[in-house]
Design a protein around this motif. Structure first.
Motif, short mmCIF file in Angstrom:
data_model
loop_
_atom_site.label_atom_id
_atom_site.label_comp_id
_atom_site.label_asym_id
_atom_site.label_seq_id
_atom_site.Cartn_x
_atom_site.Cartn_y
_atom_site.Cartn_z
N THR A 227 -8.77 -19.51 -8.42
CA THR A 227 -8.26 -19.34 -7.03
C THR A 227 -8.93 -18.06 -6.40
OG1 THR A 227 -6.18 -20.61 -7.39
CG2 THR A 227 -6.43 -19.21 -5.32
N LEU A 228 -9.17 -17.34 -7.15
CA LEU A 228 -9.25 -15.67 -6.85
C LEU A 228 -10.95 -15.24 -6.98
CD1 LEU A 228 -6.19 -13.69 -7.99
CD2 LEU A 228 -6.62 -14.87 -5.59
N GLN A 229 -11.47 -16.45 -7.44
CA GLN A 229 -13.08 -15.99 -8.08
C GLN A 229 -13.73 -15.60 -6.70
OE1 GLN A 229 -14.20 -16.34 -11.00
NE2 GLN A 229 -16.25 -15.48 -10.32
N LYS A 230 -13.70 -16.10 -5.62
CA LYS A 230 -14.27 -15.57 -4.39
C LYS A 230 -14.24 -14.17 -4.03
CE LYS A 230 -15.41 -16.93 0.32
NZ LYS A 230 -15.20 -17.92 1.38
N LYS B 212 0.24 -20.64 0.61
CA LYS B 212 -1.02 -20.51 -0.36
C LYS B 212 -1.74 -19.20 0.02
CE LYS B 212 -4.80 -22.53 -3.01
NZ LYS B 212 -5.44 -23.71 -3.27
N ARG B 213 -2.08 -18.99 1.14
CA ARG B 213 -2.87 -17.99 1.84
C ARG B 213 -1.97 -16.60 1.84
NH1 ARG B 213 -3.20 -19.95 6.61
NH2 ARG B 213 -4.95 -21.13 5.81
N ALA B 214 -0.72 -16.62 2.03
CA ALA B 214 -0.06 -15.48 2.23
C ALA B 214 0.23 -15.25 0.77
CB ALA B 214 1.36 -15.87 3.05
N THR B 215 0.45 -15.86 -0.29
CA THR B 215 0.55 -15.73 -1.49
C THR B 215 -0.79 -14.95 -2.14
OG1 THR B 215 2.04 -17.49 -1.97
CG2 THR B 215 0.98 -16.43 -3.91
N ARG B 216 -2.05 -15.54 -1.89
CA ARG B 216 -3.16 -14.94 -2.26
C ARG B 216 -3.44 -13.46 -1.78
NH1 ARG B 216 -7.81 -17.30 1.15
NH2 ARG B 216 -6.75 -15.75 2.42
N ASP B 217 -3.10 -13.32 -0.13
CA ASP B 217 -3.38 -11.93 0.19
C ASP B 217 -2.32 -10.97 -0.62
OD1 ASP B 217 -5.19 -13.31 1.81
OD2 ASP B 217 -3.77 -13.25 3.73
N LEU B 218 -1.31 -11.32 -0.89
CA LEU B 218 -0.22 -10.49 -1.35
C LEU B 218 -0.73 -10.09 -2.71
CD1 LEU B 218 2.39 -8.59 -1.86
CD2 LEU B 218 3.63 -10.96 -1.92
N ILE B 219 -1.36 -11.06 -3.77
CA ILE B 219 -1.74 -10.80 -5.03
C ILE B 219 -3.06 -9.89 -4.87
CG2 ILE B 219 -3.08 -11.87 -6.96
CD1 ILE B 219 -1.26 -14.33 -6.34
N LEU B 220 -3.81 -10.05 -3.68
CA LEU B 220 -5.09 -9.15 -3.60
C LEU B 220 -4.67 -7.61 -3.42
CD1 LEU B 220 -7.35 -11.51 -1.94
CD2 LEU B 220 -7.46 -10.75 -4.05
N ALA B 221 -3.58 -7.63 -2.42
CA ALA B 221 -3.00 -6.24 -2.17
C ALA B 221 -2.40 -5.66 -3.42
CB ALA B 221 -1.57 -6.33 -1.30
N PRO C 96 -5.63 -1.61 -9.68
CA PRO C 96 -6.56 -2.68 -10.65
C PRO C 96 -6.10 -2.59 -11.88
CG PRO C 96 -7.96 -1.34 -8.90
CD PRO C 96 -6.36 -0.70 -8.98
N GLU C 97 -5.92 -1.47 -12.48
CA GLU C 97 -5.78 -1.42 -14.12
C GLU C 97 -4.35 -2.08 -14.48
OE1 GLU C 97 -5.31 1.83 -17.66
OE2 GLU C 97 -5.82 2.34 -15.78
N MET C 98 -3.19 -1.77 -13.79
CA MET C 98 -1.97 -2.51 -13.94
C MET C 98 -2.06 -3.66 -13.44
SD MET C 98 0.47 -1.51 -15.48
CE MET C 98 0.34 0.33 -15.30
N PHE C 99 -2.98 -4.21 -12.44
CA PHE C 99 -3.01 -5.41 -12.03
C PHE C 99 -3.60 -6.49 -13.26
CE2 PHE C 99 -5.61 -9.12 -10.55
CZ PHE C 99 -4.72 -9.56 -9.69
N PHE C 100 -4.50 -6.17 -13.75
CA PHE C 100 -5.20 -6.90 -14.95
C PHE C 100 -4.35 -7.04 -16.27
CE2 PHE C 100 -9.17 -6.44 -12.31
CZ PHE C 100 -9.47 -7.49 -12.01
N PRO D 145 0.72 -1.30 -0.05
CA PRO D 145 -0.12 0.18 0.18
C PRO D 145 0.79 1.21 0.05
CG PRO D 145 -0.88 -1.57 1.34
CD PRO D 145 0.38 -2.19 1.09
N SER D 146 1.98 1.24 0.41
CA SER D 146 2.92 2.46 0.59
C SER D 146 3.73 2.42 -0.54
CB SER D 146 3.67 2.51 1.79
OG SER D 146 4.56 1.31 1.98
N ASN D 147 3.62 1.76 -1.74
CA ASN D 147 4.21 1.67 -2.84
C ASN D 147 3.53 1.82 -4.32
OD1 ASN D 147 7.37 1.29 -2.46
ND2 ASN D 147 6.44 0.20 -0.99
N PRO D 148 2.47 2.86 -4.27
CA PRO D 148 1.57 2.92 -5.41
C PRO D 148 2.45 3.37 -6.44
CG PRO D 148 1.27 4.85 -4.00
CD PRO D 148 1.99 3.80 -3.34
N ASP D 149 3.41 3.95 -6.63
CA ASP D 149 4.14 4.40 -7.72
C ASP D 149 5.11 3.38 -8.21
OD1 ASP D 149 3.12 7.12 -7.45
OD2 ASP D 149 4.92 7.81 -6.32
#
Length: 331
Positions: free
Chosen positions: A264-267, A228-237, A243-247, A197-201
């Protein structure tokens, strides 16, 4: 795992060994839990600290108390007017720190962690090249059975967030995520999630987002549930920060990897399939130079029609170029 719970929003603190007196540093040090040793007590009473060579020589001792006191002496030296000795022997000093983070006696590890906070705070720029080696030794201590080592490891991470530039630290953590040890990868992912969150740029740059996603998304198929849970949470972060750069970055991954992400991220991201399809189409759309329309299609491509089309596109004015085009087509 709850190791990231104690991470606070980083506040940039600039400190320099050359701008701090010994009394000021001693009074404001982030961690002083091991200052009850005789060495530190002597320094507090005005005893002259040992020279760097004499201090580092203790690393070879088979006596754990000697190794522990070595770090107390290093901290005293850092706070003194002779702190330049530490800077001039920095490679040797840091190598000993990295070695002793895995010492067999927990008291030595505790002293090492506390002194490492001091080292990072006073010499942040010099520490940067060594963090990739040091962090994998620190992270597993976040889950240590001894609470005092957990606290010490957390203090090191806080010192890094306060003293190391955030974009530098997040870049280093990308390489740390490539470690094979499951515990290191898990704690690294948790720590990274607190940094995002502190690295948007940083993540507004496509190549940075792509590199992180390339490293992380295959981990969604991990059998270890903590990882797996830690990886998922980082990807969601990553998704949340941009969001645009993510997709866009997701569409650059192999189709099979994208399928893993969608399943995996459907939910958490109900529209992920729709968004991936949308950004995939945008990426495949042919680009046209600004101010230039696509070449009009003609059922009869006569020389005159081609020349007329060029004029309509306003690419060329009437003149040698159009004339040359007509001559070439009429051959």
């Amino acid at each position: 795992m709850s190791t990231a719970a104690g991470y606070s929003t980083p506040r940039r603190v600039v400190r320099s060994a050359s701008h701090r007196s010994g009394s000021e540093t001693a009074g404001s040090s982030p961690s002083q839990g091991d200052d009850k040793t005789g060495s530190s007590a002597g320094a507090a009473g005005g005893k002259e600290p040992l020279g760097i060579e004499a201090i580092l020589a203790r690393n070879k001792s088979a006596n754990w108390m000697e190794r522990r006191d070595m770090f107390s002496e290093l901290r005293s030296l850092c706070r003194s007017e002779k702190s330049g000795q530490v800077a001039s022997h920095f490679d040797a000093v840091v190598s000993i720190f990295i070695e002793r983070l895995s010492d067999g006696h927990f008291k030595v590890v505790e002293a090492c962690l506390n002194a490492l906070v001091e080292l990072i705070t006073l010499f942040p720029s010099q520490m940067e090249p060594f963090l990739e080696r040091a962090i994998p030794r620190v992270l597993p201590r976040l889950d240590d059975s001894k609470e005092i080592l957990k606290t010490g490891a957390q203090s090191v991470l806080v010192a890094m967030r306060q003293s190391i530039e955030s974009d530098v630290l997040i870049g280093i953590m990308l390489r740390v995520l490539d470690q094979r040890a499951v515990k290191v990868k898990t704690t690294a992912a948790i720590f990274c999630a607190s940094l995002v969150p502190s690295n948007p740029d940083y993540f507004a740059v496509q190549v940075n987002m792509k590199l992180y996603l390339q490293r992380l998304v295959p981990g969604l198929a991990e059998k270890n549930m903590d990882l797996k849970r830690a990886t998922r949470d980082l990807i969601l972060a990553l998704h949340q920060v941009n969001p645009e750069m993510f997709f866009t970055g997701m569409t650059l991954l192999p189709i099979e990897v994208q399928k893993t992400a969608k399943n995996t991220l459907q939910k958490q991201l109900p529209n992920i399939a729709e968004q991936l399809g949308k950004y995939a189409k945008l990426r495949k759309r042919p680009s046209t130079p600004r101010g230039v329309s696509p070449v009009p299609s003609s059922t009869q491509s006569t020389p005159e029609r081609i020349a007329d089309d060029l004029r309509k596109m306003q690419v060329y004015d009437d003149g040698p170029v159009v004339t040359a085009t007509l001559m070439e087509v009429n051959r």
